[in-house]
Design a protein around this motif. Structure first.
Motif, PDB file in Angstrom:
ATOM      1  N   ALA A 119       0.830  -1.210   0.000  1.00 57.98           N
ATOM      2  CA  ALA A 119       0.000   0.000   0.000  1.00 57.98           C
ATOM      3  C   ALA A 119       0.863   1.259   0.000  1.00 57.98           C
ATOM      4  O   ALA A 119       0.565   2.225  -0.711  1.00 57.98           O
ATOM      5  N   GLN A 120       1.937   1.242   0.768  1.00 52.06           N
ATOM      6  CA  GLN A 120       2.838   2.397   0.800  1.00 52.06           C
ATOM      7  C   GLN A 120       3.512   2.607  -0.544  1.00 52.06           C
ATOM      8  O   GLN A 120       3.745   3.744  -0.956  1.00 52.06           O
ATOM      9  N   ASN A 121       3.811   1.536  -1.235  1.00 47.84           N
ATOM     10  CA  ASN A 121       4.416   1.643  -2.565  1.00 47.84           C
ATOM     11  C   ASN A 121       3.463   2.266  -3.582  1.00 47.84           C
ATOM     12  O   ASN A 121       3.906   2.803  -4.594  1.00 47.84           O
ATOM     13  N   MET A 122       2.166   2.193  -3.310  1.00 47.95           N
ATOM     14  CA  MET A 122       1.171   2.807  -4.196  1.00 47.95           C
ATOM     15  C   MET A 122       1.066   4.311  -3.968  1.00 47.95           C
ATOM     16  O   MET A 122       0.413   4.999  -4.730  1.00 47.95           O
ATOM     17  N   GLY A 123       1.671   4.785  -2.877  1.00 44.50           N
ATOM     18  CA  GLY A 123       1.706   6.225  -2.643  1.00 44.50           C
ATOM     19  C   GLY A 123       0.838   6.683  -1.488  1.00 44.50           C
ATOM     20  O   GLY A 123       0.032   5.928  -0.938  1.00 44.50           O
ATOM     21  N   ALA A 124       1.038   7.959  -1.154  1.00 51.51           N
ATOM     22  CA  ALA A 124       0.342   8.555  -0.012  1.00 51.51           C
ATOM     23  C   ALA A 124      -1.172   8.554  -0.200  1.00 51.51           C
ATOM     24  O   ALA A 124      -1.922   8.385   0.764  1.00 51.51           O
ATOM     25  N   ALA A 125      -1.630   8.734  -1.431  1.00 54.75           N
ATOM     26  CA  ALA A 125      -3.079   8.776  -1.682  1.00 54.75           C
ATOM     27  C   ALA A 125      -3.746   7.456  -1.311  1.00 54.75           C
ATOM     28  O   ALA A 125      -4.833   7.442  -0.733  1.00 54.75           O
ATOM     29  N   TYR A 126      -3.085   6.339  -1.624  1.00 54.46           N
ATOM     30  CA  TYR A 126      -3.685   5.047  -1.306  1.00 54.46           C
ATOM     31  C   TYR A 126      -3.747   4.804   0.199  1.00 54.46           C
ATOM     32  O   TYR A 126      -4.690   4.179   0.690  1.00 54.46           O
ATOM     33  N   THR A 127      -2.741   5.287   0.928  1.00 57.94           N
ATOM     34  CA  THR A 127      -2.741   5.064   2.381  1.00 57.94           C
ATOM     35  C   THR A 127      -3.790   5.912   3.090  1.00 57.94           C
ATOM     36  O   THR A 127      -3.997   5.739   4.289  1.00 57.94           O
ATOM     37  N   ALA A 128      -4.435   6.799   2.355  1.00 63.39           N
ATOM     38  CA  ALA A 128      -5.513   7.616   2.931  1.00 63.39           C
ATOM     39  C   ALA A 128      -6.897   7.036   2.626  1.00 63.39           C
ATOM     40  O   ALA A 128      -7.907   7.626   3.015  1.00 63.39           O
ATOM     41  N   THR A 129      -6.952   5.887   1.979  1.00 61.91           N
ATOM     42  CA  THR A 129      -8.240   5.289   1.619  1.00 61.91           C
ATOM     43  C   THR A 129      -8.858   4.536   2.792  1.00 61.91           C
ATOM     44  O   THR A 129      -8.151   4.089   3.698  1.00 61.91           O
ATOM     45  N   PRO A 130     -10.179   4.353   2.763  1.00 64.26           N
ATOM     46  CA  PRO A 130     -10.842   3.562   3.807  1.00 64.26           C
ATOM     47  C   PRO A 130     -10.345   2.106   3.844  1.00 64.26           C
ATOM     48  O   PRO A 130     -10.292   1.506   4.911  1.00 64.26           O
ATOM     49  N   GLU A 131      -9.988   1.561   2.685  1.00 61.50           N
ATOM     50  CA  GLU A 131      -9.491   0.187   2.641  1.00 61.50           C
ATOM     51  C   GLU A 131      -8.185   0.060   3.432  1.00 61.50           C
ATOM     52  O   GLU A 131      -8.005  -0.886   4.205  1.00 61.50           O
ATOM     53  N   PHE A 132      -7.283   1.013   3.224  1.00 62.82           N
ATOM     54  CA  PHE A 132      -6.017   0.976   3.958  1.00 62.82           C
ATOM     55  C   PHE A 132      -6.275   1.188   5.445  1.00 62.82           C
ATOM     56  O   PHE A 132      -5.693   0.502   6.276  1.00 62.82           O
ATOM     57  N   GLU A 133      -7.132   2.128   5.785  1.00 62.22           N
ATOM     58  CA  GLU A 133      -7.434   2.404   7.193  1.00 62.22           C
ATOM     59  C   GLU A 133      -8.015   1.167   7.872  1.00 62.22           C
ATOM     60  O   GLU A 133      -7.666   0.849   9.009  1.00 62.22           O
ATOM     61  N   SER A 134      -8.886   0.454   7.169  1.00 59.16           N
ATOM     62  CA  SER A 134      -9.475  -0.772   7.713  1.00 59.16           C
ATOM     63  C   SER A 134      -8.394  -1.831   7.963  1.00 59.16           C
ATOM     64  O   SER A 134      -8.359  -2.459   9.031  1.00 59.16           O
ATOM     65  N   MET A 135      -7.522  -2.009   6.975  1.00 59.12           N
ATOM     66  CA  MET A 135      -6.447  -2.988   7.125  1.00 59.12           C
ATOM     67  C   MET A 135      -5.516  -2.584   8.269  1.00 59.12           C
ATOM     68  O   MET A 135      -5.100  -3.423   9.061  1.00 59.12           O
ATOM     69  N   HIS A 136      -5.206  -1.311   8.371  1.00 60.28           N
ATOM     70  CA  HIS A 136      -4.319  -0.828   9.431  1.00 60.28           C
ATOM     71  C   HIS A 136      -4.958  -1.039  10.803  1.00 60.28           C
ATOM     72  O   HIS A 136      -4.291  -1.465  11.750  1.00 60.28           O
TER      73      HIS A 136
END
Length: 182
Positions: A119-136
């Motif tokens: 997810a981090q390799n996809m960039g800052a925008a991806y880490t701000a998504t609800p999907e990333f937040e849920s996984m985190h």
């Protein structure tokens, strides 16, 4: 036989030390390091570090922690299976708690960490998504659950080990009775 008992005592002590090391590493990284890393801008305003960059730093810490956790999982598997097999009265509860700890370690190190790196390799925008937040959020919950299972394992194992010398001493100590004097 006395030398074997000494070796077993040392193995038990090393095992408990390793479990304690794992617990300490989880507490330090989760309760001390993460809050500092994610609040770095408040300590050093000139640093101008973003949440995304803080996440990258924290992930690097977790990658190093994963080496310790994976090693600990292997030690837990070996020690607990041998302890379960060699015990006169094995603890199924302890075996289940430790099996859960091992599963949680491998899920954290082999699933969540690579997923977060991706997810981090996809960039800052991806880490701000609800999907990333849920996984985190899931990974944080798993981390806390792992801390709980390792703590239970540590305390329960200490309880079991502290009973053994008492039981052995009572078996080897001859009982004497006092006769009433007339």
């Amino acid at each position: 036989m006395n030398q074997l008992a000494s070796i077993i005592h040392i193995i038990n002590a090393i095992y408990l030390w390793l479990i304690g090391l794992g617990i300490g590493a989880l507490v330090i990284s989760g309760a001390i390091v993460a809050p500092v890393i994610f609040s770095a801008y408040s300590f050093l305003p000139d640093l101008s570090i973003t949440q995304y960059e803080s996440g990258i730093l924290m992930t690097q810490i977790f990658i190093k922690l994963n080496v310790l956790l994976n090693s600990l999982a292997i030690v837990i598997i070996i020690y607990e299976l041998l302890a379960f097999k060699s015990s006169f009265k094995p603890s199924v509860f302890l075996l289940v708690v430790n099996a859960l700890s091992v599963v949680l370690i491998f899920v954290f190190t082999l699933y969540y960490t690579p997923h977060i790196l991706e997810a981090q390799n996809m960039g800052a925008a991806y880490t701000a998504t609800p999907e990333f937040e849920s996984m985190h959020t899931q990974s944080e919950f798993l981390f806390k659950l792992l801390l709980a299972t390792l703590s239970i394992s540590f305390l329960y194992r200490i309880t079991l080990l502290s009973r053994k010398p008492t039981q052995q001493a009572s078996k080897s100590t001859p009982k004497t009775s006092r006769k009433k004097s007339s």
